[in-house]
Design an enzyme around this catalytic site. Structure first.
Site, PDB file in Angstrom:
ATOM      1  N   ASN A 114       0.899  -1.147  -0.097  1.00 25.09           N
ATOM      2  CA  ASN A 114      -0.056   0.116   0.001  1.00 25.09           C
ATOM      3  C   ASN A 114       0.799   1.287  -0.060  1.00 25.09           C
ATOM      4  O   ASN A 114       0.717   2.236  -0.634  1.00 25.09           O
ATOM      5  CB  ASN A 114      -0.890  -0.246   1.076  1.00 25.09           C
ATOM      6  CG  ASN A 114      -2.200  -1.102   1.133  1.00 25.09           C
ATOM      7  OD1 ASN A 114      -1.919  -1.824   0.395  1.00 25.09           O
ATOM      8  ND2 ASN A 114      -2.865  -1.249   2.539  1.00 25.09           N
ATOM      9  N   THR A 159     -14.392  37.878 -31.631  1.00 29.79           N
ATOM     10  CA  THR A 159     -15.155  37.552 -30.729  1.00 29.79           C
ATOM     11  C   THR A 159     -16.395  36.847 -31.077  1.00 29.79           C
ATOM     12  O   THR A 159     -17.062  37.410 -32.263  1.00 29.79           O
ATOM     13  CB  THR A 159     -15.678  38.620 -29.588  1.00 29.79           C
ATOM     14  OG1 THR A 159     -16.278  39.394 -30.252  1.00 29.79           O
ATOM     15  CG2 THR A 159     -14.307  39.177 -29.135  1.00 29.79           C
ATOM     16  N   HIS A 160     -16.954  35.986 -30.494  1.00 31.98           N
ATOM     17  CA  HIS A 160     -18.144  35.232 -31.131  1.00 31.98           C
ATOM     18  C   HIS A 160     -17.781  34.615 -32.745  1.00 31.98           C
ATOM     19  O   HIS A 160     -18.798  34.282 -33.218  1.00 31.98           O
ATOM     20  CB  HIS A 160     -19.373  36.188 -31.153  1.00 31.98           C
ATOM     21  CG  HIS A 160     -19.620  36.629 -29.822  1.00 31.98           C
ATOM     22  ND1 HIS A 160     -20.484  36.006 -29.065  1.00 31.98           N
ATOM     23  CD2 HIS A 160     -19.320  37.948 -29.187  1.00 31.98           C
ATOM     24  CE1 HIS A 160     -20.579  36.741 -27.662  1.00 31.98           C
ATOM     25  NE2 HIS A 160     -19.879  37.890 -28.088  1.00 31.98           N
ATOM     26  N   SER A 281      -5.277  12.962 -48.321  1.00 31.14           N
ATOM     27  CA  SER A 281      -6.698  12.105 -48.551  1.00 31.14           C
ATOM     28  C   SER A 281      -6.447  10.974 -49.379  1.00 31.14           C
ATOM     29  O   SER A 281      -5.675  10.792 -50.495  1.00 31.14           O
ATOM     30  CB  SER A 281      -7.825  12.834 -48.989  1.00 31.14           C
ATOM     31  OG  SER A 281      -9.061  12.144 -49.455  1.00 31.14           O
ATOM     32  N   LYS A 287      -6.170  17.236 -51.534  1.00 29.81           N
ATOM     33  CA  LYS A 287      -6.360  17.444 -49.955  1.00 29.81           C
ATOM     34  C   LYS A 287      -4.897  17.801 -49.526  1.00 29.81           C
ATOM     35  O   LYS A 287      -4.142  16.864 -49.644  1.00 29.81           O
ATOM     36  CB  LYS A 287      -6.938  16.524 -49.243  1.00 29.81           C
ATOM     37  CG  LYS A 287      -8.492  16.635 -49.691  1.00 29.81           C
ATOM     38  CD  LYS A 287      -9.273  17.980 -49.445  1.00 29.81           C
ATOM     39  CE  LYS A 287      -9.335  18.191 -47.705  1.00 29.81           C
ATOM     40  NZ  LYS A 287     -10.017  17.185 -47.098  1.00 29.81           N
ATOM     41  N   GLU A 294      -5.807  18.786 -35.569  1.00 29.47           N
ATOM     42  CA  GLU A 294      -6.939  17.970 -35.517  1.00 29.47           C
ATOM     43  C   GLU A 294      -6.912  17.191 -34.290  1.00 29.47           C
ATOM     44  O   GLU A 294      -7.843  16.961 -33.380  1.00 29.47           O
ATOM     45  CB  GLU A 294      -7.712  17.363 -36.732  1.00 29.47           C
ATOM     46  CG  GLU A 294      -7.642  18.370 -37.975  1.00 29.47           C
ATOM     47  CD  GLU A 294      -8.229  17.736 -39.239  1.00 29.47           C
ATOM     48  OE1 GLU A 294      -8.993  16.972 -39.170  1.00 29.47           O
ATOM     49  OE2 GLU A 294      -7.785  18.300 -40.215  1.00 29.47           O
ATOM     50  N   TYR A 321      -6.644   2.117   1.926  1.00 32.54           N
ATOM     51  CA  TYR A 321      -6.339   1.530   0.383  1.00 32.54           C
ATOM     52  C   TYR A 321      -7.421   0.582   0.295  1.00 32.54           C
ATOM     53  O   TYR A 321      -7.902  -0.148   1.015  1.00 32.54           O
ATOM     54  CB  TYR A 321      -4.953   0.905   0.751  1.00 32.54           C
ATOM     55  CG  TYR A 321      -4.649   0.251  -0.832  1.00 32.54           C
ATOM     56  CD1 TYR A 321      -4.272   1.117  -1.942  1.00 32.54           C
ATOM     57  CD2 TYR A 321      -5.122  -0.928  -1.344  1.00 32.54           C
ATOM     58  CE1 TYR A 321      -3.972   0.632  -3.080  1.00 32.54           C
ATOM     59  CE2 TYR A 321      -5.053  -1.515  -2.526  1.00 32.54           C
ATOM     60  CZ  TYR A 321      -4.334  -0.642  -3.359  1.00 32.54           C
ATOM     61  OH  TYR A 321      -4.058  -0.975  -4.598  1.00 32.54           O
ATOM     62  N   GLN A 326      -6.082   0.397  -7.852  1.00 38.96           N
ATOM     63  CA  GLN A 326      -5.204  -0.080  -9.037  1.00 38.96           C
ATOM     64  C   GLN A 326      -5.598   0.419 -10.303  1.00 38.96           C
ATOM     65  O   GLN A 326      -4.550   0.666 -11.136  1.00 38.96           O
ATOM     66  CB  GLN A 326      -5.378  -1.791  -9.160  1.00 38.96           C
ATOM     67  CG  GLN A 326      -4.656  -2.357 -10.001  1.00 38.96           C
ATOM     68  CD  GLN A 326      -4.827  -3.791 -10.004  1.00 38.96           C
ATOM     69  OE1 GLN A 326      -4.366  -4.456  -9.113  1.00 38.96           O
ATOM     70  NE2 GLN A 326      -5.356  -4.412 -11.010  1.00 38.96           N
TER      71      GLN A 326
END
Length: 465
Positions: A114, A159-160, A281, A287, A294, A321, A326
């Site tokens: 422990n 912003t937004h 791709s 691509k 990402e 414990y 574990q």
């Protein structure tokens, strides 16, 4: 392989089902991470036992020599990890017993698995934090270098996700450097709190044997022994704190990833990643995808999930414990591996992108980014801000109707809205003029951003050549 008696098997008459062994073993996922820390803890414990006369110096020397051989076997790949020996601790102790005999059986004096496992974990977390801090600094350096390579570049601030005000790219990049610095601060605070030694707390109640917990604590470079033996073996708040800090860092990296993924799109085209940090791709030959960022965005979910898993694991446990604990290791190991990978690949990505200055400049006229600066101009003329807000709103509406920019309006156009305007208004219009009007501490004005850059170049020891 012949089955052997468990080291804890004295009061048991029968063996354990293989299905139970498979379900309860942890060596398969913890050995690679914890073995070095387990040996280090055992060496400190053996030295303390010998110093207190609980084992002889000969016993200690045999243990140290045996553990040294086991260390070399693990490093060379010769060591065989056995699932029937359950965990990293029992594997090493059983192998030591096979190697040196009776002295190995004395190593577990005044120690339980422990306190042993939580000592290993604290040592592991301490090292992990140092590795993460190194990666954070590397990313900070790359972001500052990226800022230095793009001196004076004005971009739209959002912003937004709508155009708001013009800002210097350097200002935006340094905002992430600031966030990463707080991420580092949380880890440093976490390391300071976790750096206390549980070894010697035993199962939960301590021991009646004459041990010296301060000695083992010092040998393992802990600040001090933990004061309460029950607390020492039962709480995993230090793991929760580390995973929480990792989760916040992951959110910061995810937001940066989102921004760069958007900016790499045809719709923005603000950045071009190099081929070395892009993928293609399988069906569309044209691509070029910013996949690393990402995945940084995606892996933030698993880092947050690791924290949630451990919070749920701990929330209903009774004191001291419990075997549930574990399950703390896999989320911990996964979180640290993921966050180090995220920091590393973001650093590489930052070093391999180009900002498309012409494209960015051509995008600046849209969105009336200088409108707020125009409102500030009116405030400086003595107009209340709420009134200036309304006046500038009407001015923007006129521009929309005329399909022009604020700087394209004539004084007659402006006087038609309010007679307060004078010729000096044109010193406040246009994104370059607008940026130069920012002077408050920490703002996007050129002088203020230069101060920030100088600060970070000094702190991160970057030579601006």
């Amino acid at each position: 392989m012949e089955k052997e008696s468990k080291l804890w098997g004295g009061r048991f008459e029968g063996g354990v089902y293989e299905s139970v062994e498979r379900f309860t073993e942890s060596v398969s996922f913890e050995a690679e991470e914890l073995w070095m820390h387990d040996i280090r803890g055992s060496l400190a414990h053996a030295n303390m036992l010998a110093a207190l006369g609980l084992i002889t110096e000969w016993d200690r020397d045999q243990i140290i020599e045996g553990l040294s051989k086991i260390k070399k076997m693990i490093e060379s790949g010769e060591f065989v990890w056995r699932k029937d020996r359950e965990d990293v601790h029992m594997n090493i102790e059983a192998a030591l017993t096979d190697m040196i005999g009776e002295p190995a059986k004395k190593l577990h004096t005044a120690r339980s698995r422990n306190d042993q496992v939580v000592t290993d974990l604290r040592l592991w977390c301490r090292d992990a934090i140092d590795r993460i801090l190194t990666r954070i600094k590397q990313l900070q350096v790359q972001l500052v270098l990226l800022a230095l390579r793009n001196d004076g570049l004005i971009i739209p601030g959002y912003t937004h996700l709508q155009r708001a005000q013009p800002i210097l790219l350097q200002h935006l990049l340094l905002s992430y450097v600031e966030q990463l610095q707080r991420d580092a601060g949380r880890l440093i605070d976490c390391k300071e709190r976790l750096n206390f030694c549980p070894l010697g707390a035993c199962a939960l109640a301590g021991t009646g044997l004459p041990i010296d917990r301060l000695m083992t604590s010092q040998e393992l470079a802990f600040t001090a022994p933990l004061r309460n033996s029950i607390d020492a073996v039962s709480d995993r708040d230090f793991v929760l704190e580390l995973l929480s800090a990792n989760s916040i860092t992951a959110v910061h990296l995810s937001r940066l990833g989102e921004e760069w993924v958007l900016w790499a799109s045809e719709e923005f085209s603000f950045i071009t990643p190099s081929d070395s940090v892009s993928t293609g791709s399988s069906i569309m030959p044209q691509k070029k995808n910013p996949d690393p960022m990402e995945l940084v965005r995606g892996k933030s979910a698993r880092v947050i999930g690791d924290l949630v898993s451990l919070l749920v694991l701990c929330k209903g446990l009774p004191s001291a414990y419990n075997r549930d604990l574990q399950e703390d290791k896999e989320p911990l190991f996964d979180s640290v591996k993921a966050i180090i990978g995220m920091l590393e690949v973001t650093s590489v990505f930052a070093a391999n992108i180009t900002f498309n200055h012409e494209r960015i400049r051509s995008s600046l006229p849209a969105g009336y980014l200088d409108a707020t600066t125009l409102a500030d101009y009116l405030v400086k003329k003595g107009m209340p801000f709420r009134t200036s807000h309304e006046v500038v709103g009407r001015t923007v509406a006129l521009c929309v109707a005329k399909k022009c920019q604020l700087s394209d309006l004539s004084l007659d156009d402006l006087w038609g809205i309010n007679s307060i305007f004078e010729k000096d208004v044109y010193d406040f219009l246009g994104v370059e003029n607008a940026v130069n009007k920012f002077t408050s501490h920490g703002s996007t004005g050129s002088a203020e951003v230069q101060k920030q850059l100088q600060f970070w170049c000094s702190k991160l020891e970057i030579t601006n050549s």
